[in-house]
Write a protein that holds these residues in place. Structure first.
Motif, PDB file in Angstrom:
ATOM      1  N   CYS A   1      33.288 -67.453 -16.841  1.00 65.51           N
ATOM      2  CA  CYS A   1      33.085 -67.373 -15.389  1.00 65.51           C
ATOM      3  C   CYS A   1      33.962 -68.338 -14.591  1.00 65.51           C
ATOM      4  N   LEU A   2      34.054 -69.569 -15.039  1.00 71.63           N
ATOM      5  CA  LEU A   2      34.765 -70.553 -14.217  1.00 71.63           C
ATOM      6  C   LEU A   2      36.245 -70.246 -14.044  1.00 71.63           C
ATOM      7  N   PRO A   3      36.996 -69.939 -15.109  1.00 72.52           N
ATOM      8  CA  PRO A   3      38.421 -69.624 -14.896  1.00 72.52           C
ATOM      9  C   PRO A   3      38.626 -68.412 -13.987  1.00 72.52           C
ATOM     10  N   VAL A   4      37.783 -67.388 -14.161  1.00 70.73           N
ATOM     11  CA  VAL A   4      37.904 -66.184 -13.337  1.00 70.73           C
ATOM     12  C   VAL A   4      37.641 -66.510 -11.870  1.00 70.73           C
ATOM     13  N   THR A   5      36.631 -67.334 -11.615  1.00 74.08           N
ATOM     14  CA  THR A   5      36.295 -67.698 -10.242  1.00 74.08           C
ATOM     15  C   THR A   5      37.434 -68.457  -9.577  1.00 74.08           C
ATOM     16  N   VAL A   6      38.054 -69.368 -10.307  1.00 71.19           N
ATOM     17  CA  VAL A   6      39.178 -70.124  -9.755  1.00 71.19           C
ATOM     18  C   VAL A   6      40.315 -69.183  -9.366  1.00 71.19           C
ATOM     19  N   ILE A   7      40.668 -68.277 -10.266  1.00 68.03           N
ATOM     20  CA  ILE A   7      41.776 -67.351  -9.998  1.00 68.03           C
ATOM     21  C   ILE A   7      41.468 -66.462  -8.790  1.00 68.03           C
ATOM     22  N   TYR A   8      40.255 -65.932  -8.734  1.00 71.23           N
ATOM     23  CA  TYR A   8      39.885 -65.020  -7.645  1.00 71.23           C
ATOM     24  C   TYR A   8      39.838 -65.750  -6.306  1.00 71.23           C
ATOM     25  N   THR A   9      39.285 -66.947  -6.308  1.00 72.43           N
ATOM     26  CA  THR A   9      39.171 -67.695  -5.062  1.00 72.43           C
ATOM     27  C   THR A   9      40.541 -68.101  -4.529  1.00 72.43           C
ATOM     28  N   LEU A  10      41.426 -68.511  -5.402  1.00 73.24           N
ATOM     29  CA  LEU A  10      42.751 -68.961  -4.971  1.00 73.24           C
ATOM     30  C   LEU A  10      43.613 -67.792  -4.514  1.00 73.24           C
ATOM     31  N   MET A  11      43.550 -66.674  -5.202  1.00 75.61           N
ATOM     32  CA  MET A  11      44.423 -65.539  -4.878  1.00 75.61           C
ATOM     33  C   MET A  11      43.826 -64.644  -3.809  1.00 75.61           C
ATOM     34  N   ASP A  12      42.497 -64.729  -3.599  1.00 75.26           N
ATOM     35  CA  ASP A  12      41.822 -63.929  -2.586  1.00 75.26           C
ATOM     36  C   ASP A  12      41.966 -62.429  -2.844  1.00 75.26           C
ATOM     37  N   ARG A  13      42.262 -62.069  -4.071  1.00 77.71           N
ATOM     38  CA  ARG A  13      42.303 -60.676  -4.500  1.00 77.71           C
ATOM     39  C   ARG A  13      42.092 -60.648  -6.003  1.00 77.71           C
ATOM     40  N   TRP A  14      41.744 -59.473  -6.524  1.00 76.48           N
ATOM     41  CA  TRP A  14      41.409 -59.357  -7.940  1.00 76.48           C
ATOM     42  C   TRP A  14      42.602 -58.830  -8.725  1.00 76.48           C
TER      43      TRP A  14
END
Length: 373
Positions: free
Chosen positions: A82-95
């Motif tokens: 969960c944590l790595p995915v959340t960081v990537i999604y929050t920073l890029m603002d897209r999936w």
């Protein structure tokens, strides 16, 4: 993971669908990466060491320790998925991670949190049974393994809606009214429920059964334990030294477990408040600061993955000694000869008396009796 619960009819109200988005600052982005990386590192290393030390010694496989190890396993799963995915999604603002992870990530997070809180409930019930009814039924290690299996199955069942209703969609970016839209191929991961009523019913049920009611039950258990131990205080003061040491050890064990529960409750409180506001009155959340507020709340919740090894390590001197012994063994494996003694992790906050076989005639050592966790 960001709370993207919504219907496609309300996509214009989502904070990231905005003609004038608020760009994140470089300092904020750096702080976010450093903070999440620290939580991931501490959570993975600390919980892995705790699980390894508990299961390395056969005498450590008692009910409380098995449940603590189960709590650590759920935290490890959270750190890995969960944590790595959340960081990537929050920073890029897209999936950008595909549809499979879009469905699996919220499912794993919900399952991990459910396993954690249920483990804390089982620990509280076990301590309650041992202290309130010391001559009654006593759970054994086999019961704890069965409880762990049931806990994971129930948590998996509770989290299934996330697999069904998490979707990957391009619609928010395709509907942007700008010429030569460069975001048309971008996607977001969100929850699409059959109706708003179903979504609110599920999220409210999660809040009650995954946070409020379990913590209330834990509070009642430890309150009864506290009152019973206080009632025994006068009797303990007049008892033998062995009984006094046993009572003090039990108090330290309960203090450690209460500290873990309190830290878990405080860590998850901000995110639960945020999600409740988002579900029932999302207009109260400022559009520009939405991601910042979510990141702060989510990071605080994820810090709970570090609580177990930190609290257990600080309050258990034998865990520290066993960890040092394990590190020394690692150094020996790398060719650095080092002499050390192995200490069983069987007591909480008590000193283990070291007895040397070669010097038994020179020293007389009186070993303290200690209660096992």
């Amino acid at each position: 993971m960001p709370n993207n619960s919504s219907s496609l009819d309300n996509l214009d109200e989502l904070p990231w669908v905005n003609a004038n988005p608020c760009p994140p600052s470089v300092g904020g982005t750096t702080l976010l990466i450093v903070a999440y990386s620290t939580v991931i590192a501490v959570g993975l290393v600390g919980n892995s060491c705790l699980v390894f030390i508990i299961f390395r010694q056969k005498e450590m496989r008692n009910v409380t320790n098995i449940l603590i190890a189960n709590l650590s396993c759920s935290d490890i799963l959270m750190c890995v998925v969960c944590l790595p995915v959340t960081v990537i999604y929050t920073l890029m603002d897209r999936w950008i991670l595909g549809e499979a992870l879009c469905k699996v990530t919220p499912f794993v997070q919900c399952m991990s949190v459910t396993v954690s809180i249920f483990s804390l409930v089982l620990i509280a019930l076990e301590r309650h049974q041992l202290i309130i009814h010391p001559t009654g039924w006593t759970p054994v290690a086999g019961h704890s393994y069965l409880a762990v299996a049931v806990t994971w199955m129930v948590a998996c069942f509770i989290s299934l809606p996330f697999l069904s209703f998490s979707i990957l969609t391009h619609e928010p970016f395709q509907n942007l009214s700008i010429p030569f839209n460069p975001f048309s191929d971008h996607a977001i991961c969100m929850e699409l429920w059959p109706s708003e009523r179903n979504r609110l019913a599920y999220t409210t049920s999660l809040l009650l059964f995954q946070y409020c009611l379990p913590l209330l039950l834990i509070l009642l258990c430890y309150l009864r334990i506290f009152l019973r131990l206080r009632r025994r205080k006068d009797m303990v003061e007049q008892a033998s030294d062995a009984r006094q040491r046993k009572a003090r050890s039990a108090q330290r064990i309960n203090a450690m477990l209460v500290a873990i529960v309190v830290a878990f409750a405080l860590c998850w409180l901000p995110l639960n408040v945020f999600n409740t506001l988002f579900d029932w009155y999302h207009q109260a959340l400022p559009a520009c600061q939405h991601d910042v507020i979510f990141s702060a709340c989510h990071l605080t919740a994820m810090a709970s993955t570090c609580v177990n090894p930190v609290v257990y390590g600080f309050l258990n001197s034998n865990f520290q000694k066993e960890l040092k012994a394990m590190l020394q063994r690692c150094r020996c494996c790398w060719g650095v000869p080092e002499s050390y003694e192995s200490f069983p992790l069987s007591t909480v906050g008590t000193d283990v008396t070291k007895v040397s076989a070669m010097h038994q005639d020179s020293f007389k050592v009186k070993a303290e009796a200690s209660a096992r966790i």
